[in-house]
Design a protein around this motif. Sequence first.
Motif, PDB file in Angstrom:
ATOM      1  N   ALA A 187       0.829  -1.213   0.000  1.00 56.94           N
ATOM      2  CA  ALA A 187       0.000   0.000   0.000  1.00 56.94           C
ATOM      3  C   ALA A 187       0.859   1.256   0.000  1.00 56.94           C
ATOM      4  O   ALA A 187       0.470   2.287  -0.566  1.00 56.94           O
ATOM      5  N   THR A 188       2.016   1.182   0.636  1.00 60.01           N
ATOM      6  CA  THR A 188       2.913   2.338   0.716  1.00 60.01           C
ATOM      7  C   THR A 188       3.294   2.827  -0.678  1.00 60.01           C
ATOM      8  O   THR A 188       3.454   4.031  -0.907  1.00 60.01           O
ATOM      9  N   GLU A 189       3.411   1.907  -1.617  1.00 61.73           N
ATOM     10  CA  GLU A 189       3.827   2.259  -2.973  1.00 61.73           C
ATOM     11  C   GLU A 189       2.730   2.996  -3.742  1.00 61.73           C
ATOM     12  O   GLU A 189       3.024   3.704  -4.721  1.00 61.73           O
ATOM     13  N   HIS A 234      -7.815  -0.921   8.736  1.00 55.64           N
ATOM     14  CA  HIS A 234      -6.994  -1.956   8.111  1.00 55.64           C
ATOM     15  C   HIS A 234      -7.356  -2.163   6.646  1.00 55.64           C
ATOM     16  O   HIS A 234      -6.468  -2.241   5.778  1.00 55.64           O
ATOM     17  N   PHE A 235      -8.646  -2.216   6.343  1.00 52.44           N
ATOM     18  CA  PHE A 235      -9.014  -2.554   4.968  1.00 52.44           C
ATOM     19  C   PHE A 235      -8.983  -1.351   4.037  1.00 52.44           C
ATOM     20  O   PHE A 235      -8.829  -1.531   2.822  1.00 52.44           O
ATOM     21  N   ALA A 236      -9.067  -0.150   4.569  1.00 54.60           N
ATOM     22  CA  ALA A 236      -8.790   1.025   3.737  1.00 54.60           C
ATOM     23  C   ALA A 236      -7.324   0.997   3.312  1.00 54.60           C
ATOM     24  O   ALA A 236      -6.976   1.286   2.162  1.00 54.60           O
ATOM     25  N   LEU A 237      -6.461   0.611   4.254  1.00 50.44           N
ATOM     26  CA  LEU A 237      -5.035   0.486   3.949  1.00 50.44           C
ATOM     27  C   LEU A 237      -4.789  -0.641   2.954  1.00 50.44           C
ATOM     28  O   LEU A 237      -4.085  -0.471   1.953  1.00 50.44           O
ATOM     29  N   TYR A 238      -5.382  -1.797   3.201  1.00 54.40           N
ATOM     30  CA  TYR A 238      -5.152  -2.951   2.338  1.00 54.40           C
ATOM     31  C   TYR A 238      -5.704  -2.735   0.927  1.00 54.40           C
ATOM     32  O   TYR A 238      -5.136  -3.252  -0.052  1.00 54.40           O
ATOM     33  N   ASP A 239      -6.804  -1.987   0.815  1.00 52.44           N
ATOM     34  CA  ASP A 239      -7.359  -1.697  -0.509  1.00 52.44           C
ATOM     35  C   ASP A 239      -6.350  -0.955  -1.381  1.00 52.44           C
ATOM     36  O   ASP A 239      -6.351  -1.099  -2.609  1.00 52.44           O
ATOM     37  N   MET A 240      -5.515  -0.138  -0.742  1.00 53.54           N
ATOM     38  CA  MET A 240      -4.532   0.649  -1.489  1.00 53.54           C
ATOM     39  C   MET A 240      -3.400  -0.210  -2.051  1.00 53.54           C
ATOM     40  O   MET A 240      -2.643   0.244  -2.907  1.00 53.54           O
ATOM     41  N   ALA A 241      -3.280  -1.436  -1.573  1.00 51.33           N
ATOM     42  CA  ALA A 241      -2.210  -2.314  -2.038  1.00 51.33           C
ATOM     43  C   ALA A 241      -2.452  -2.826  -3.447  1.00 51.33           C
ATOM     44  O   ALA A 241      -1.523  -3.249  -4.138  1.00 51.33           O
TER      45      ALA A 241
END
Length: 216
Positions: free
Chosen positions: A98-100, A137-144
């Motif tokens: 997600a960071t990318e 968590h899933f807002a973050l994971y969605d960005m991955a």
Amino acid sequence: MNRMVTKRPEHETIYQRVRDMILFGEVVPGQPVTIHGLSDMVGTGITPVREAIRRLTAEGALTTLENRRIAVPEMTSDLLNQIALVRLTVEPELAKLATEHMKTSDLDALEAIDATLDEAIKAGDVRSYLEANYRFHFALYDMADAAILRRIAEGLWLRAGPSLRVVCGRFGTTSLTDQHRAATTALRRGDAAAVHQAIKEDIQQGIAFVRQTLDP
């Protein structure tokens, strides 16, 4: 030009409602319920609830008992160990990926969710805490942008989420902390390794709390 709005089918809406009841602790692990009882809780007919139960049973979020009753499975030490192994493999990697893809607006949204979570902890609002924790968590994971890993993570949360409600019932919300601030700080720096570590420590902390609720 007019855009056609697609209405979500009723069975999908009911599935999401029952799923949220499981995720956020409205149905206590081990508590037997009937299809009719669950229909009354949701406020709908038997048929869409039966379909939701079928799907959620296949996903491991529900188990079938005798006399046509169903229940959220109770956590065991062996099951927790398996869940921990996969969560600690999949979810920190999702956070790292997600960071990318992170945009400033995405990070602002994450911090807003975390502020809601902090308020829920202070207020002792268990439902709001569980929901905000999931949303973060899933807002973050969605960005991955990693659909297979995200699906695995969601399935694990369906199995582990109800046990967090047990934790809150035993220890309250004031004893809860999280590593979300560490994660968002690392995201602002673009430090993928630090984001990975923060989410890993957050998961480890939650697992440790759940472990304390299990019978020796």
